[in-house]
Every structure is written in C-alpha cells, then in structure tokens.
Design an enzyme around this catalytic site. Structure first.
Site, PDB file in Angstrom:
ATOM      1  N   TYR A  54       0.977  -0.991  -0.034  1.00  0.00           N
ATOM      2  CA  TYR A  54       0.147   0.004   0.045  1.00  0.00           C
ATOM      3  C   TYR A  54       0.917   1.315  -0.213  1.00  0.00           C
ATOM      4  O   TYR A  54       1.528   1.600   0.952  1.00  0.00           O
ATOM      5  CB  TYR A  54      -0.948   0.142   1.199  1.00  0.00           C
ATOM      6  CG  TYR A  54      -1.932  -0.972   1.273  1.00  0.00           C
ATOM      7  CD1 TYR A  54      -2.556  -1.768   0.206  1.00  0.00           C
ATOM      8  CD2 TYR A  54      -2.598  -1.298   2.624  1.00  0.00           C
ATOM      9  CE1 TYR A  54      -3.381  -2.637   0.378  1.00  0.00           C
ATOM     10  CE2 TYR A  54      -3.409  -2.407   2.653  1.00  0.00           C
ATOM     11  CZ  TYR A  54      -3.910  -2.984   1.514  1.00  0.00           C
ATOM     12  OH  TYR A  54      -4.886  -3.913   1.568  1.00  0.00           O
ATOM     13  N   LEU A 100     -17.979  -1.268   3.326  1.00  0.00           N
ATOM     14  CA  LEU A 100     -19.069  -0.296   2.961  1.00  0.00           C
ATOM     15  C   LEU A 100     -18.711  -0.269   1.299  1.00  0.00           C
ATOM     16  O   LEU A 100     -18.992   0.795   0.458  1.00  0.00           O
ATOM     17  CB  LEU A 100     -18.338   1.205   3.356  1.00  0.00           C
ATOM     18  CG  LEU A 100     -18.599   1.213   4.992  1.00  0.00           C
ATOM     19  CD1 LEU A 100     -18.061   2.445   5.378  1.00  0.00           C
ATOM     20  CD2 LEU A 100     -20.222   1.081   5.142  1.00  0.00           C
ATOM     21  N   ARG A 159     -16.320   0.005  -0.589  1.00  0.00           N
ATOM     22  CA  ARG A 159     -15.245   0.877  -0.481  1.00  0.00           C
ATOM     23  C   ARG A 159     -15.800   2.403  -0.701  1.00  0.00           C
ATOM     24  O   ARG A 159     -15.429   3.221  -1.622  1.00  0.00           O
ATOM     25  CB  ARG A 159     -14.544   0.659  -1.818  1.00  0.00           C
ATOM     26  CG  ARG A 159     -13.705  -0.701  -2.034  1.00  0.00           C
ATOM     27  CD  ARG A 159     -13.602  -1.189  -3.464  1.00  0.00           C
ATOM     28  NE  ARG A 159     -12.951  -2.414  -3.288  1.00  0.00           N
ATOM     29  CZ  ARG A 159     -11.675  -2.630  -3.112  1.00  0.00           C
ATOM     30  NH1 ARG A 159     -10.887  -1.608  -2.579  1.00  0.00           N
ATOM     31  NH2 ARG A 159     -11.017  -4.136  -3.090  1.00  0.00           N
ATOM     32  N   GLY A 160     -16.994   2.478   0.082  1.00  0.00           N
ATOM     33  CA  GLY A 160     -17.745   3.914  -0.082  1.00  0.00           C
ATOM     34  C   GLY A 160     -18.948   3.791  -0.568  1.00  0.00           C
ATOM     35  O   GLY A 160     -19.676   4.635  -0.179  1.00  0.00           O
ATOM     36  N   SER A 177     -21.767   3.599   1.797  1.00  0.00           N
ATOM     37  CA  SER A 177     -21.532   4.365   2.718  1.00  0.00           C
ATOM     38  C   SER A 177     -22.411   5.382   3.281  1.00  0.00           C
ATOM     39  O   SER A 177     -22.634   6.114   4.267  1.00  0.00           O
ATOM     40  CB  SER A 177     -20.439   5.070   2.809  1.00  0.00           C
ATOM     41  OG  SER A 177     -20.325   6.111   2.041  1.00  0.00           O
TER      42      SER A 177
HETATM   43  N1  LIG Z   1      -7.384  -8.471   1.599  1.00  0.00           N
HETATM   44  C1  LIG Z   1      -7.666  -7.780   0.490  1.00  0.00           C
HETATM   45  O1  LIG Z   1      -7.570  -8.013  -0.632  1.00  0.00           O
HETATM   46  C2  LIG Z   1      -8.021  -6.461   0.697  1.00  0.00           C
HETATM   47  C3  LIG Z   1      -8.696  -5.658  -0.347  1.00  0.00           C
HETATM   48  C4  LIG Z   1      -9.047  -4.260  -0.079  1.00  0.00           C
HETATM   49  C5  LIG Z   1      -8.746  -3.654   1.421  1.00  0.00           C
HETATM   50  N2  LIG Z   1      -8.380  -4.416   2.366  1.00  0.00           N
HETATM   51  C6  LIG Z   1      -8.243  -3.773   3.795  1.00  0.00           C
HETATM   52  O2  LIG Z   1      -9.593  -3.578   4.220  1.00  0.00           O
HETATM   53  C7  LIG Z   1      -9.509  -2.224   4.828  1.00  0.00           C
HETATM   54  C8  LIG Z   1     -11.036  -1.710   4.466  1.00  0.00           C
HETATM   55  O3  LIG Z   1     -11.109  -1.745   3.010  1.00  0.00           O
HETATM   56  P1  LIG Z   1     -11.929  -0.811   2.506  1.00  0.00           P
HETATM   57  O4  LIG Z   1     -11.031   0.718   2.834  1.00  0.00           O
HETATM   58  O5  LIG Z   1     -12.005  -0.975   1.038  1.00  0.00           O
HETATM   59  O6  LIG Z   1     -13.216  -0.723   3.029  1.00  0.00           O
HETATM   60  P2  LIG Z   1     -14.496   0.287   3.228  1.00  0.00           P
HETATM   61  O7  LIG Z   1     -14.717   0.531   4.709  1.00  0.00           O
HETATM   62  O8  LIG Z   1     -15.469  -0.256   2.458  1.00  0.00           O
HETATM   63  O9  LIG Z   1     -14.429   1.679   2.487  1.00  0.00           O
HETATM   64  C9  LIG Z   1     -13.605   2.702   2.950  1.00  0.00           C
HETATM   65  C10 LIG Z   1     -14.053   3.902   2.179  1.00  0.00           C
HETATM   66  O10 LIG Z   1     -15.234   4.226   2.438  1.00  0.00           O
HETATM   67  C11 LIG Z   1     -15.702   5.566   2.358  1.00  0.00           C
HETATM   68  N3  LIG Z   1     -16.534   5.903   3.839  1.00  0.00           N
HETATM   69  C12 LIG Z   1     -17.402   6.674   4.163  1.00  0.00           C
HETATM   70  N4  LIG Z   1     -18.194   6.512   4.973  1.00  0.00           N
HETATM   71  C13 LIG Z   1     -17.298   6.023   5.814  1.00  0.00           C
HETATM   72  C14 LIG Z   1     -17.417   5.798   7.267  1.00  0.00           C
HETATM   73  N5  LIG Z   1     -18.152   6.037   8.207  1.00  0.00           N
HETATM   74  N6  LIG Z   1     -16.173   4.775   7.601  1.00  0.00           N
HETATM   75  C15 LIG Z   1     -15.406   4.474   7.007  1.00  0.00           C
HETATM   76  N7  LIG Z   1     -15.191   4.508   5.652  1.00  0.00           N
HETATM   77  C16 LIG Z   1     -16.268   5.490   4.975  1.00  0.00           C
HETATM   78  C17 LIG Z   1     -14.421   6.137   2.837  1.00  0.00           C
HETATM   79  O11 LIG Z   1     -13.960   6.815   1.380  1.00  0.00           O
HETATM   80  P3  LIG Z   1     -14.008   8.341   1.273  1.00  0.00           P
HETATM   81  O12 LIG Z   1     -12.907   8.967   2.366  1.00  0.00           O
HETATM   82  O13 LIG Z   1     -13.550   8.772  -0.181  1.00  0.00           O
HETATM   83  O14 LIG Z   1     -15.239   8.780   1.859  1.00  0.00           O
HETATM   84  C18 LIG Z   1     -13.172   5.005   2.941  1.00  0.00           C
HETATM   85  O15 LIG Z   1     -11.939   5.321   2.133  1.00  0.00           O
HETATM   86  C19 LIG Z   1      -8.561  -1.563   3.704  1.00  0.00           C
HETATM   87  O16 LIG Z   1      -8.283  -0.521   4.289  1.00  0.00           O
HETATM   88  C20 LIG Z   1      -7.397  -2.571   3.639  1.00  0.00           C
HETATM   89  O17 LIG Z   1      -6.583  -2.521   5.032  1.00  0.00           O
HETATM   90  C21 LIG Z   1      -7.937  -5.879   2.010  1.00  0.00           C
END
Ligand SMILES: NC(=O)c1ccc[n+]([C@@H]2O[C@H](COP(=O)([O-])OP(=O)(O)OC[C@H]3O[C@@H](n4cnc5c(N)ncnc54)[C@H](OP(=O)(O)O)[C@@H]3O)[C@@H](O)[C@H]2O)c1
Length: 334
Positions: free
Chosen positions: A56, A209, A211-212, A215
């Site tokens: 990352y 979420l 990826r938002g 959300s």
């Molecule tokens: N193993 C794998 O293949 C894999 C793949 C992807 C991710 N991951 C891990 O999983 C974690 C979470 O994944 P993700 O970031 O895609 O998940 P997510 O929680 O579905 O999406 C996060 C995005 O949602 C938006 N958002 C809006 N309201 C929110 C709120 N109240 N709380 C949190 N986010 C909010 C934000 O975007 P804005 O800031 O643009 O509004 C944030 O960047 C990653 O950080 C990573 O460590 C693992």
C-alpha cells in the site's frame, strides 16, 4: 470496546478493525496528518487491530502506522495488533507486476515490514493473493517458520477459496481469512464461510462499505482522482453505479427508521453475521471513524435484518467487485 476472537487460535481483537489502505493508496490522495490522527483516535477508542499491506503505497502505509505507533502512548502501543499483507509486486511507477509467495521472498518481505512498522513482531501475516507458481503450502510453511522464530504471531489468509483454505490449514493453524464481505458482496456465504467455521478460522471482512459505495456518502457526481481504484471498479461505472446507489437509497430509508446512518447500518449488518467476523473499516478521517464506531451501538433485530435484506437483496449489486484483470487473481472466485 467490544472484542471478538479471530478463529480458535487467533488473537482477541476489537470488534471493529481499522483498515489503513486508503491512507496511502487506491482511493486518491489522503491527508497524512489526518491519517495519523485517525489511527490515534481509533486506538483511543479501543480499536486494537490495524490492517495494512506492505504494497500500500510501496511501504508508505507501514511507515505511516509505524509513525502513529511511535507517537501514541505505551499502553496503546502494547495493545495494538498489526495485520500485514505481503506478496504483491510493484514497480517504481506504481504498477502491479504479479505476486511472489516463495519462502525466501516471504521472509524478505517480513524483514522489511518489521523495520518499516518499527515493531519486533507482526501479529497476523498473510499473502494478499496466492502466487499461482508457488503451492500455498510452501508460502504458509514459510510464515509458520516466522512464527517459530518469533517474528510473526499468527498466520492469516486473504481472498482464497474453500479448497485453498483447507490446504493452508493442513500446514499450520490459521487465525483468519481476510475477504470482501458486505451487503452487496455476499459470495463467501455459500462455501467459504462454512469452511472457515468448520475449521475454526475467523473472518476479517473488508469492503464492508464496498469502498464507500454503500456508505451513504457516495454520489453519482463524485469526481474520482486518476489514481483512485474506484474509477476502474465495475460497480462504480455508469449504469451500474446508478443501480447500486438506488440500493443505497432503499437502505437509507431502513437506516433512518432505526436512527442510524447508512454506513452504520451496513457495518452493523456485517457484525450481525456472526461473532467470528470482524469488519475492517477503511476510515481515513476522524469523522468517518466516529461514524463507523457508532455501528457497535446499533442492534439489529430480526425485523431490522429482514427490512435490510429486502432493501438490498443478496446478489442485487450491479457489476463485479473488481475489474476482470484483478478478478483473475482471486482464488476465492474460482
Ligand atoms: N485483503 C484484501 O484483498 C483487501 C482488499 C482491500 C482492502 N483491504 C483492507 O480492508 C480495509 C478496508 O477496506 P476498504 O477501505 O475498501 O473498506 P470500506 O470501509 O468499504 O471503504 C472505505 C471507504 O469508504 C468511505 N467511507 C464513507 N463513510 C465511511 C465511514 N463512516 N467509515 C469508513 N469509511 C467510510 C471512505 O471513502 P472516502 O474517504 O473517499 O469517503 C473510505 O475510504 C483496507 O483499508 C485494507 O486494510 C483488504
């Protein structure tokens, strides 16, 4: 803070983990100061699980977490657990060039991660995508040697299917599988989740979420930076985006009736799927984190769950969760 245990052999962790990816990569530019403040706020709130990947931002995310851990209290530092993915190969322009799960590479990746994080062990270590040229038994065996040597505490998996889970678990105890799971990504329910449950393996759910997208804060007019993964993700394109946002509108009606936000309802739904599931929320700002943590106070009864599933039925999402080229690397989809 509520806690959950990762599988039968893994650590006890906060019921919500903080996924730090978006603080360094994949969702456009992030604010460094706010990112560190968000990690500190999470630790202050009792979040103990910090998830990252060495790729990352090519080490950036681990160095960011390292800085946040150095500048917090000793008590928080002691409780913080690092979950690290490795194996994805990058180039200096940020390109992606495959995966490396050879045992010598595993140990080399780990050596660099320990340095960047500034810790003496990694709590959960996992390859992000299995290397098609290296049997998973060899990759997991190398992590098991790191466990023996005290550099790693637990072995995890990421985005693998039921057969690979069994093969990996035959080598060494597996604490958790990290995999996408949300109201609109329910593919694990048929075979993968039952296999984890049979083998005593927990699930750290990412993309809760989507990826938002679900959300409640995403809109059709949102302009995405050129380096934002979502610009290439099928679910965020044209008609798919509109159909998916229609699902969010339906979810919003249910959420409002319960006094919760859309994001809180989506996270609470994942929490409701079992005590063995720990959602990783990708908050990169303190206000988003506060909202996400509020999901822990949302209790969903049978009527609520039925209303949510009616608003967002299984399989209703428009578009695959990754572009075709990346779907090909997902053992979990084969
Ligand atoms: N193993 C794998 O293949 C894999 C793949 C992807 C991710 N991951 C891990 O999983 C974690 C979470 O994944 P993700 O970031 O895609 O998940 P997510 O929680 O579905 O999406 C996060 C995005 O949602 C938006 N958002 C809006 N309201 C929110 C709120 N109240 N709380 C949190 N986010 C909010 C934000 O975007 P804005 O800031 O643009 O509004 C944030 O960047 C990653 O950080 C990573 O460590 C693992």
């Amino acid at each position: 803070m509520l806690h959950r245990t990762l599988g039968t052999t893994g650590p006890q962790v906060s019921a919500l983990g903080l996924g730090c990816m978006g603080m360094s990569a994949l969702y456009g530019d992030a604010d460094r100061t706010e990112s560190i403040a968000t990690i500190h706020a999470a630790l202050d709130a009792g979040v103990t699980l910090l998830d990252t990947g060495d790729f990352y931002g090519m080490g950036h995310n681990e160095m960011l977490i390292g800085e946040a851990l150095r500048s917090t209290t000793a008590a928080h530092r002691e409780k913080a657990l690092t979950s690290v993915k490795f194996g994805a190969l990058r180039d200096p322009d940020g390109g992606w060039s495959g995966y490396d799960g050879r045992p010598a590479a595993v140990k080399s990746f780990a050596a660099y991660s320990l340095q960047r994080l500034g810790v003496d062990h990694i709590d959960v270590y996992r390859i992000a995508r299995v290397d098609p040229d290296v049997p998973v038994e060899e990759t997991v065996g190398a992590i098991a040697e790191l466990v023996q040597a005290g550099h790693v505490r637990h072995i995890g998996l990421s985005e693998v299917g039921a057969d690979t889970i069994r093969r990996a678990a035959s080598v060494a105890p597996i604490s958790d599988l990290q995999i996408e799971y949300s109201l609109i990504s329910r593919g694990i329910e048929e075979r993968i989740l039952p296999t984890c449950r049979e083998l005593g393996i927990g699930v750290t759910a990412y993309g809760v979420l989507s990826r938002g997208l679900i959300s409640g804060h995403f809109s059709r007019d949102r302009q995405l930076a050129a380096n934002d993964f979502r610009g290439m993700s099928p679910r965020f394109q044209g008609e798919n985006l509109q159909r998916n946002l229609d699902l969010v509108d339906a979810l919003r009606k249910v959420a409002e009736g319960r006094g919760a936000s859309v994001a809180q309802t989506a996270i609470a739904w994942v929490l409701s799927r079992g005590e063995d599931i720990v959602p990783l929320v990708g908050a990169r700002r303190r206000d988003r984190l506060t909202e996400a943590l509020g999901a822990l106070d949302v209790t969903l009864g049978a009527d609520d769950l039925a209303a949510i599933e009616e608003a967002v039925p299984a399989g209703a999402a428009a578009g695959e969760r990754y572009p075709a080229s990346q779907m090909a690397h997902l053992d979990s989809e084969h």
